[in-house]
Write an enzyme that holds these catalytic residues in place. Structure first.
Site: not given
Ligand SMILES: Cc1cc2nc3c(=O)[nH]c(=O)nc-3n(C[C@H](O)[C@H](O)[C@H](O)COP(=O)(O)O)c2cc1C
Ligand SMILES: Cc1cc2nc3c(=O)[nH]c(=O)nc-3n(C[C@H](O)[C@H](O)[C@H](O)COP(=O)(O)OP(=O)(O)OC[C@H]3O[C@@H](n4cnc5c(N)ncnc54)[C@H](O)[C@@H]3O)c2cc1C
Ligand SMILES: Cc1cc2nc3c(=O)[nH]c(=O)nc-3n(C[C@H](O)[C@H](O)[C@H](O)COP(=O)(O)OP(=O)(O)OC[C@H]3O[C@@H](n4cnc5c(N)ncnc54)[C@H](O)[C@@H]3O)c2cc1C
Ligand SMILES: Cc1cc2nc3c(=O)[nH]c(=O)nc-3n(C[C@H](O)[C@H](O)[C@H](O)COP(=O)(O)O)c2cc1C
Ligand code: FES
Ligand code: FES
Lengths: 272, 326, 326, 272
Positions: B149, B209
């Site tokens: 993160c 990712i």
């Molecule tokens: C608002 C938000 C909160 C997120 N919180 C977490 C989290 O708590 N733990 C985690 O491993 N990834 C977290 N992520 C990352 C997502 O799980 C994911 O890896 C990342 O957004 C890429 O995927 P996407 O493009 O489909 O959103 C978060 C992403 C977003 C947008």
């Protein structure tokens, strides 16, 4: 998507399913000022279910811009839902340039509403583009015999929403920046009260507008021990409670404006 | 904008996610069967917010928001800004803590029949160990360790250092028999050595990712939009980078389970990840802009897999696609 | 799609780049005056192709395609695929070699009055040294060392390793008095230590970002679209990451010249880079989809700077913007 | 942008300035088959300057999709330029869904043209969506007394371009997959030649179509020592020569299809 069917189904915990994002038709589109647009869409579901101060996400048709644009419901007629918004950026520019007959994507209604359950005197205090949910509250209160509503509206200049408010509320007072602000109106209103009316325990302030304005209203209410509900604004990632992006500090810690708000009481916010 | 374009780009329109459905094509990740190769990505699925749009039990899995030993308040607002074909967020892992999760979200999700990936957040090895220890005794199906993160202090230090990751895994591995997934950051010189550290030290899968470090500046004020200044970029913009990283890990490790995420907005995007070598795909940002997106994407992918029996059959038994480079 | 949307997104429409023009706001980068803070990015400006759309002399600078000691053929086709709000390319630094450049492109550009940043490509320190030695005696205004190309073997090894970069700079610095720019890759754990290595070992400026490693798979065939499998992602998609990297370097080094690039498609995008701390901005992908884009963007930025006199004045004397973090 | 003015100016080296990307109006839009579209735009500049086998970039209106979509000019009338294209992906889907009156962004004309300078017999060999530049070549040759043109067209099934070709060429022969391919037509044509006509030194093959087809045509020509110009296709990053993305191997090394091509001679390609 058939809203009717959706609404009949429930999830495994027995909560009603809600319709997800959908495409709706624009049935009204009007420039109230150079930069303020009144947009009406046909959405039976929102029209039937929206409570005062609930909002809806509108979405850009441009896939570069994925974020939701939240707007408070301003008025509802039959299956038509009206929004009022200022043109401030790319999304609202695009929405300004739409026409009747075009479509737009929408999700809602979203958020918690103003609490209008109690009888008494309601002061509807709106500033600028905070006026739309105030107008909707006026519409919801109109016709109720147990309440008395007064709208106190603050504008920068053009009085773009007086007409809408007057459809629902017999006592509409508006002021523009040059003459003062909503606190001026609140003071004037207070000065008019006499006798029993000076006891403010039945007064409910509902307010929405720029942050400093709401802070000032909260402080005005705090000093007089008046109940106040504030309709906050925050940048949103989803608008329906899933991303924890839209928080505001409250006495219970950070809370989500989109689903635990946008309405919070003065006490919840700890504003004095 | 005409309705026509909408049909190309915004296929979620008129999609009814609440209809009961089962998918023809599932997958198996580290021994855990998923009813579809599609799950939700951590931090974008909140039980109360999402379960009124569709039944989470129909999906492959639900990755829940990262939980820490105690409740975290996260970063101040604003926490999001729009970027081209994406967003940048700085939530900072706000969560009500592992105890609340064990009492509320997890049992409710399991009661609904969902396959649950419990995402674990921590500032330190101690934090991770404490949460994993508690989840070990729970009904969670898989544990996902978020060492990636960009929005919390020391959030990615372990995820960028194979040695630190090895130390952490040596600590966590004995604590649970549940499959341990290591969630990887894209903000690295090379993702393969990090994946190797996970693989060689007892992890059961990697997921990737997490977000790219990014920021937006408001050109009216000249100041950063996010209160936290920088945040994590997700959404369609990052999809090609995610595909490349999945592909590289798959070329290096032919058999290790990979859960892919990053900009999946359609069944076709998910299919690209599966061809890159992923065993499953999670949907994040797409769900933020349409609650029903994970179900729509799973439905689209299910149809696409009908005409790709070789890939579908491999996934069904926990295998993956490998490109033999010419 | 209606004409209306076009006005918001595609401002290049009806823009006449061939009108003679000068900009009110310039900048100074490592002592070299630029007539506008906008230049072209290496690999996206070809003299014959571009000079029929506008006069390169009106821009801040023209960064030319990387040249190597001998001609390079680059990678096989296909060399490009579209990505969400970007493209991924795998050109692999095809170029006709430094000798051809010194005889043809460079003198012609200088004859036109252009400020020229000569981009240098190499597989090894020897390669870089050979080209720098030759350019040292040329009319080039600045030299930009590309240690960040993801499309050639060992293209980024120096750009990811502060020690290797230090060794390279120790070798190159004595070869020329011209300003040396080190072009940085975004595919790193942290860009600051790499920038530090450049700064502390005699570089005069850094430029960033080069492209992110990415790939696309054709879901009809299940195979990578690029013959080279992976390539480099550029375009609007990478802008927020580039802004964050520029900002981080600027926070670490308040006075060192930074040339920013990555997804600049409008004057506003460029302004964001300047607020992040850049001294100048180069336009790459935008020029691929509209030859006149660099002139349009320079014109837009010129107007935006009119109402930001503090920023404009700083740039004019070679200073940059620094956000003081609260 | 005023093309006239642009065209009058020259760059510091004395080369004429070209108009950059611009927005033009769609004046014709027709589905020839389920997946083949005939699109006509108004663009005075291209209409005046396009040579046979030159192409233009069309661009998506969706900002997610920034890459150029190159299409060969098929026909020109007054200030109108016609393209023929197959719907194969996102960009062409979007273009299929446009209507007369909509706008589209364009850049061109681009690339090198077929060399039509010599007199003699021209065999215009087009396959599938390689036919558009062949049609344009026919249009350019039509009316010339020093040349004799024969069009040999290979289709998968529907003969979508016969009509267009027949407007410009009196001898149009077409074949579809089931019956054979353009090599069948070349052989038939050759069999018809007798006397002096069997000397092929005045024959020029101009060809465009799928890669394997052009390879076969090149081989046919090589065996008979016939001059042949091939119009290649390659994925493009810019389409105007600046990015070195669109290369093809030639005897001079990798060359850019967009600006050093798309037309190459058989010899340049080393195809035998
Ligand atoms: C608002 C938000 C909160 C997120 N919180 C977490 C989290 O708590 N733990 C985690 O491993 N990834 C977290 N992520 C990352 C997502 O799980 C994911 O890896 C990342 O957004 C890429 O995927 P996407 O493009 O489909 O959103 C978060 C992403 C977003 C947008
Ligand atoms: C619950 C709620 C109700 C609202 N109701 C109204 C209303 O009735 N009328 C009205 O004019 N405005 C209202 N707003 C503000 C409105 O959402 C923004 O003005 C609008 O989103 C700006 O979009 P843009 O694309 O033009 O701006 P851009 O700056 O281009 O938007 C970029 C991103 O930032 C977000 N954003 C920008 N400004 C704001 C803001 N002030 N609040 C929240 N997000 C923002 C956008 O949603 C978008 O995701 C409301 C906001 C909230 C949170
Ligand atoms: C010089 C030239 C002339 C052409 N003339 C014609 C013509 O007259 N009629 C016709 O139907 N087609 C023609 N093509 C092919 C046409 O460019 C592609 O079919 C079209 O770009 C596909 O776009 P899309 O968005 O629908 O496909 P997508 O697959 O969604 O496109 C993604 C990207 O790949 C590129 N791409 C995909 N296929 C091709 C291809 N075959 N060639 C080059 N780029 C491709 C697209 O331009 C786009 O940048 C020509 C190609 C070239 C190079
Ligand atoms: C087709 C192409 C070729 C490139 N060639 C070079 C090069 O030769 N040398 C170099 O340093 N960068 C090269 N780059 C990187 C660009 O200069 C720039 O850093 C990158 O594209 C990000 O900017 P943009 O998003 O504006 O394109 C190339 C980029 C593209 C798209
Ligand atoms: S905006 Fe996502 S939780 Fe409120
Ligand atoms: S496509 Fe850019 S050089 Fe040909």
């Amino acid at each position: 998507m058939s809203c009717a069917r959706t609404f009949l189904q429930t999830n495994p915990e027995g909560r009603a399913y809600l319709p997800s994002r959908r495409t709706v038709e624009i049935v009204g589109h009007e420039l109230l000022t150079e930069s303020i647009v009144q947009l009406t869409v046909r959405d039976e579901y929102i029209a039937q279910h929206a409570q005062a101060a609930q909002f809806a996400n509108l979405y850009s048709s441009n896939s570069l811009q994925i974020s939701p644009r939240p707007f408070g419901v301003a008025e509802v007629h039959d299956d038509e839902v009206t929004f009022l918004f200022a043109v401030v950026g790319r999304g609202t520019e695009e929405f300004r340039d739409k026409q009747v007959g075009d479509t737009i994507d929408i999700l809602g209604p979203l958020g918690k509403s103003f609490d209008l359950s109690e009888p008494g005197r309601y002061l509807l205090v709106g500033g600028g583009l905070g006026i739309p949910p105030i107008a909707h509250a006026a519409q919801k209160l109109s016709g109720r015999s147990d309440v008395q509503a007064t709208a106190l509206l603050g504008y920068r200049d053009v009085h773009f929403a007086d007409e809408m408010l007057m459809r629902h509320c017999s006592d509409v007072r508006a002021i523009e920046n040059e003459q003062g602000n909503v606190i001026t109106l609140l003071d004037q209103w207070l000065a008019e009260q006499d006798g029993d009316a000076r006891n403010l325990s039945d007064v409910h302030i509902l307010t929405c507008g720029p942050h400093p304005m709401m802070k000032a209203v909260a402080s005005w209410a705090f000093k007089r021990d008046v109940k106040a509900q504030m309709n906050l604004e925050e940048r949103m990632g989803c608008g329906y409670g899933t991303c924890v992006v839209c928080i505001t500090p409250t006495i219970h810690g950070n809370q989500k404006v989109c689903i635990e708000g946008p309405v919070f009481t003065r006490e919840e916010l700890g504003w004095e | 904008m005409s309705a026509r374009e909408t049909t190309t780009e915004l296929q979620h329109v008129h999609f009814d996610a609440t209809e009961p459905r089962t998918f023809r094509h599932g997958t198996v990740v580290a021994g855990v069967p998923w009813k579809s190769p599609i799950g939700t990505a951590a931090g974008t699925y909140n039980l109360d917010a999402c379960s009124v749009y569709y039944n989470p039990a129909i999906l492959g899995a639900v990755s829940t928001k990262g939980v820490s030993p105690v409740p975290w308040e996260g970063n101040p607002a604003p926490r999001t800004a729009e970027t081209p074909a994406g967003t940048v967020n700085s939530v900072g892992l706000q969560n009500p803590g592992v105890d609340h999760y064990l009492e509320d979200d997890l049992p409710r999700l399991k009661a609904m029949g969902a396959t649950v990936v419990s995402n674990v957040a921590g500032h330190s090895d101690d934090d991770f160990a404490e949460v994993v220890e508690k989840l070990a005794k729970s009904e969670a199906d898989m544990l996902e360790i978020n060492v990636s993160c960009p929005n919390v202090k020391s959030g990615t230090s372990v995820g960028k250092d194979p040695v630190a990751l090895c130390t952490l895994l040596k600590r966590l591995r004995p604590l649970t028999d549940k499959p341990l997934i290591i969630k990887l950051t894209p903000n690295v010189d090379d993702v393969v050595p990090i994946a190797r550290a996970a693989i060689e030290n007892g992890a059961d899968a990697v997921s990737l990712i997490n977000t790219f470090v990014g920021m937006r500046i408001d050109t009216h004020t000249g100041r950063p939009i996010l209160a936290n200044v920088t945040g994590g970029v997700s959404g369609p913009a990052v999809h090609p980078m995610a595909v490349a990283m999945v592909y590289k890990i798959r070329q290096a490790f032919h058999d290790f389970p990979i859960i892919a995420m990053g900009g999946t907005f359609s069944g076709d995007d998910a299919l690209e990840f599966l061809y890159a070598g992923a065993n499953a795909v999670e949907v994040g940002s797409a769900a933020l802009v349409d609650p029903a997106a994970p179900v729509r994407i799973a439905t689209e992918l299910d149809e696409l897999l009908d005409s790709r029996p070789e890939l579908a059959d491999a996934l069904a038994v926990g295998k993956n696609w490998i490109h033999v480079q010419d």
